[in-house]
Structures are given as structure tokens and as C-alpha cells.
Design an enzyme around this catalytic site. Structure first.
Site, PDB file in Angstrom:
ATOM      1  N   SER A  21       3.727  14.028   4.437  1.00 22.91           N
ATOM      2  CA  SER A  21       3.138  12.741   4.075  1.00 22.91           C
ATOM      3  C   SER A  21       4.172  11.970   3.264  1.00 22.91           C
ATOM      4  O   SER A  21       4.971  12.574   2.539  1.00 22.91           O
ATOM      5  CB  SER A  21       1.846  12.919   3.264  1.00 22.91           C
ATOM      6  OG  SER A  21       1.174  11.678   3.111  1.00 22.91           O
ATOM      7  N   SER A  22       4.151  10.657   3.414  1.00 24.18           N
ATOM      8  CA  SER A  22       5.147   9.859   2.708  1.00 24.18           C
ATOM      9  C   SER A  22       4.655   8.427   2.541  1.00 24.18           C
ATOM     10  O   SER A  22       3.696   7.999   3.192  1.00 24.18           O
ATOM     11  CB  SER A  22       6.478   9.853   3.471  1.00 24.18           C
ATOM     12  OG  SER A  22       6.336   9.161   4.706  1.00 24.18           O
ATOM     13  N   SER A  23       5.339   7.711   1.652  1.00 23.16           N
ATOM     14  CA  SER A  23       5.164   6.270   1.533  1.00 23.16           C
ATOM     15  C   SER A  23       6.293   5.632   2.332  1.00 23.16           C
ATOM     16  O   SER A  23       7.456   5.682   1.934  1.00 23.16           O
ATOM     17  CB  SER A  23       5.223   5.831   0.062  1.00 23.16           C
ATOM     18  OG  SER A  23       5.081   4.431  -0.052  1.00 23.16           O
TER      19      SER A  23
ATOM     20  N   LEU B  51       9.513   7.408   0.847  1.00 24.19           N
ATOM     21  CA  LEU B  51       9.459   8.376  -0.243  1.00 24.19           C
ATOM     22  C   LEU B  51       8.462   9.472   0.121  1.00 24.19           C
ATOM     23  O   LEU B  51       7.276   9.194   0.350  1.00 24.19           O
ATOM     24  CB  LEU B  51       9.039   7.681  -1.544  1.00 24.19           C
ATOM     25  CG  LEU B  51      10.025   6.627  -2.064  1.00 24.19           C
ATOM     26  CD1 LEU B  51       9.396   5.807  -3.181  1.00 24.19           C
ATOM     27  CD2 LEU B  51      11.319   7.277  -2.539  1.00 24.19           C
TER      28      LEU B  51
END
Length: 391
Positions: free
Chosen positions: A99-101, A76
Site C-alpha cells: 500500500s502506498s500514497s 510513499l
């Protein structure tokens, strides 16, 4: 008020266990304990069919829908273009994820691969949202985990989320490629970004017998990368192998600037033209792409379409002012090369040797790290061996 996601966490743990990624009871306990939704604040960007990103926040979404988003088996995106977060726009926007999860299957697969034991200390390069940090804090204890993030805004959000989840660990804002010598040495070093080579600072900050786990992208491609797991030796070297495919955003200081300008001008002066013995479209596959980066570390692969609809592929090495341009014809591909380095010759030799070796996958690759070089090889294949020396 945030929803109770205990059932979502158990369901996630079940899926990870059924897939074979989650095998240790201690890590299952961590997955069930850490609420992923806390680490998605202030929101996420979801892809749309028109190439834009739809901002979604917890406060603008119903609790059930937000929980479904938070526990999807996918990465995500939490930031675009190095600054934009989902709470700062209401409409779909263009942008490049910065940036991500990361998808839980990747995160859990990596922490399981660390082979941690009670009492181990760990350094994490690339805090990101802080979700993987929280998993390690739950497993090892918050005082045994140090995490470093280069982006101050990302670091601040992760620190707040970790505190909200109950983990007052060691969070540092800085260049992760330098590690964090103040709390060294570590039993384990794990990076949630891709690097061109394993920095020797990480080796020096890892205890002999300790493990470094990171995604290696020798030429900074977005794919054709491998998850390297190496053990540090008493003499300050490290040795191990690529344990599988892996894909992470490039460390920001190593991110490649996309080629710009007129491609026809870049390829105007060719020194040779001939039929390609190996189809360059093979570079769109994972292992050939990894080999291409070893054979030509500074090269970039570029796709284009001619006015007549025919596909064109290019390999450029801007620093060495060299190129290979491929044109598809009815019977195969033609390659034109120019510049001081015959890029395609180097790559093609590697691909032919790989084919002759039985087309092994990326897990066949071994590596050794010294203060002066990275060495890569596949056992039993002398033609598949490279040494990348530091300048």
C-alpha cells in the site's frame, strides 16, 4: 502537534500546474485544501541503498523534515507485506510494498482525466491512504463519493484520516472488483489499482455516458501497463482507449505469485531452438511489454544471470506449461521454446507488426468491453488486434 503545511500545499499546486498536470481551478483548490501529511499516518517507508525500507513516522521526525517528506513528488510506501506499518518497527526491514500514497502528479493527473462536473457521483476502487478520496470529496462533495478498500487495516486508517480532514464520506471495506451496487449507478468510476481487465460489474454500475478510468495490466506485469479511459454505452458495453502509461499495484485478488523453483527444470524439455528475430530485451520497454501481455496474457518475464555472467531472460506461462528461454550470444539472442504454446512466436509477431506500424506508443491502443470479452486494437494495423474472451 502537526505543522501548518498550507505553504507546502500551495507549492505543490504550483509545481503540478507548471508541469501541465493541474489545469482546473477546482482541482487546484482541492490540492491546496487537503493536507497530504494526514494521510500518511502512522508513517512511511523510505527506500535505502541496500534494498531495505527505512521506517519514518511523524512523531519520530522533526516537523520540517516530515513536511518535506509528505510533499515530495514521489510515491510513499505505507505498508509492507500486507500488514507491516512504519510504527511497528524501528529498524530498516526487507519487504514488498502493498500500500502506498501515490505520487501527487499521478493522483492529480487521474482525477483531472475523469472530467467531472458539479453534482457527479464517483466510485473509487482502492481507497489506499484516502488522499485521492479527499481530493474528490473537496471537488464533488463528500456525499457524492464512495470509496472501497479491500484491506481492513488500510481502510480503517484511511477512514480516520478522512474524518480528521473533515470528510465524512462513504467508506466501504470489501472487494473493489465487485464495486458497490448499493449506491450505483455512478457518473464516474476510478481505480487506484491495476486490473487485468475492467470488471463488467463496474460497467453495470456506471451510468450510460459515464466514464471508467483504471490502469490495465492484461498480463499482470508491474510495467507495460496503460491508463484506460472508457465511456459506458446504453447497451452495457464500454469503449475508449489507453490515454497513457500508468503504474499501480495489482488488485490483490489478481496479484501474480512469483515463479519459484528450479528454472532449469522448467526449461529442460525444449521443442525448438533458433535465433530470435527480435531481441527479447525489447520487452524491458513499456509499449513492447504491453503488447507482449496482449499476445500472451498469462506469461511472466523473468531475468536471470548464468554462472558465466551472461544474461538470460525467460517468458513463462505456468498455467499452460509453456516457456521461452533466451540466451545472449555474441551476435544476438537464441530462443528455446517448449510446451503446448509457442509463447515467443506469438509475442514476436506482435512486436514485428508494431515495428512495421511505426512503433506507436501505448496511447494508440483502443479497446471495447462487452460482457464476454475485451477487444484491443490499433487503428490501421490488422495484425495488432486481440480479443480476450472470458472463460
Amino acid at each position: 502537534m502537526m505543522p501548518d503545511t498550507a505553504s507546502d500545499r500551495r507549492a505543490l499546486a504550483d509545481r503540478l500546474q507548471e508541469s501541465g498536470v493541474l489545469t482546473h481551478p477546482e482541482w487546484r483548490a482541492a490540492v491546496e485544501a487537503v493536507p497530504r501529511e494526514l494521510f500518511l499516518q502512522p508513517g512511511v517507508f523510505l527506500p535505502t541503498d541496500v534494498g531495505r525500507w527505512l521506517p519514518v513516522t511523524a512523531f519520530g521526525t522533526g516537523p520540517k523534515e516530515w513536511s518535506e517528506i509528505a510533499y515530495r513528488d514521489e510515491s510513499l510506501v505505507t505498508q509492507l507485506d500486507g500488514h507491516l506499518t512504519a510504527d511497528r518497527t524501528a529498524e530498516p526491514v526487507p519487504g514488498v510494498p502493498t500500500s502506498s500514497s501515490t505520487t501527487p502528479v499521478t493522483v492529480v493527473g487521474m482525477v483531472e482525466a475523469l472530467d467531472v462536473e458539479d453534482g457527479h457521483t464517483a466510485l473509487e476502487i482502492g481507497t489506499g491512504t484516502g488522499y485521492s478520496t479527499a481530493l474528490m470529496c473537496h471537488r464533488l462533495g463528500e456525499d457524492n463519493v464512495t470509496t472501497i478498500e479491500v484491506d481492513p487495516g488500510v481502510a480503517a486508517r484511511a477512514d480516520a484520516a478522512l474524518e480528521a480532514a473533515g470528510y465524512s464520506t462513504w467508506t466501504v471495506t470489501g472487494d473493489g472488483l465487485l464495486g458497490h451496487p448499493r449506491r450505483a449507478p455512478y457518473d464516474r468510476v476510478i481505480a487506484t489499482c491495476a486490473v487485468r481487465r475492467i470488471p463488467h460489474t463496474w460497467v453495470r454500475q456506471t451510468k450510460p455516458g459515464g466514464t471508467i478510468l483504471t490502469t490495465l495490466a492484461p498480463g499482470s506485469w508491474a510495467y507495460g501497463t496503460g491508463l484506460a479511459k472508457v465511456t459506458v454505452n446504453e447497451d452495457g458495453t464500454a469503449e475508449g482507449r489507453i490515454i497513457g502509461e500508468s503504474s499501480f499495484m495489482q488488485a490483490r485478488s489478481q496479484a501474480v505469485v512469483p515463479l519459484a523453483g528450479d528454472l532449469s527444470a522448467r526449461t529442460a524439455y525444449a521443442d525448438s531452438e533458433r535465433a530470435a528475430k527480435v531481441p527479447p530485451a525489447l520487452l524491458e520497454e513499456w509499449m513492447p511489454a504491453f503488447l507482449a501481455q496482449l499476445a500472451a496474457p498469462g506469461a511472466q518475464l523473468v531475468h536471470a544471470t548464468r554462472g558465466d555472467g551472461h544474461r538470460q531472460l525467460y517468458v513463462f506461462d505456468a498455467d499452460r506449461e509453456s516457456f521461452a528461454a533466451f540466451t545472449e550470444n555474441g551476435s544476438g539472442w537464441t530462443v528455446r521454446q517448449g510446451g503446448p504454446v509457442a509463447l515467443w512466436d506469438d509475442i514476436q509477431r506482435a512486436l514485428i507488426a508494431w515495428h512495421d506500424a511505426g512503433r506507436p506508443d501505448v496511447s494508440a491502443m483502443r479497446l471495447r468491453i462487452t460482457p464476454r470479452s475485451h477487444m484491443y486494437w490499433i487503428d490501421g494495423s490488422p495484425a495488432l488486434r486481440w480479443e480476450h474472451r472470458l472463460a
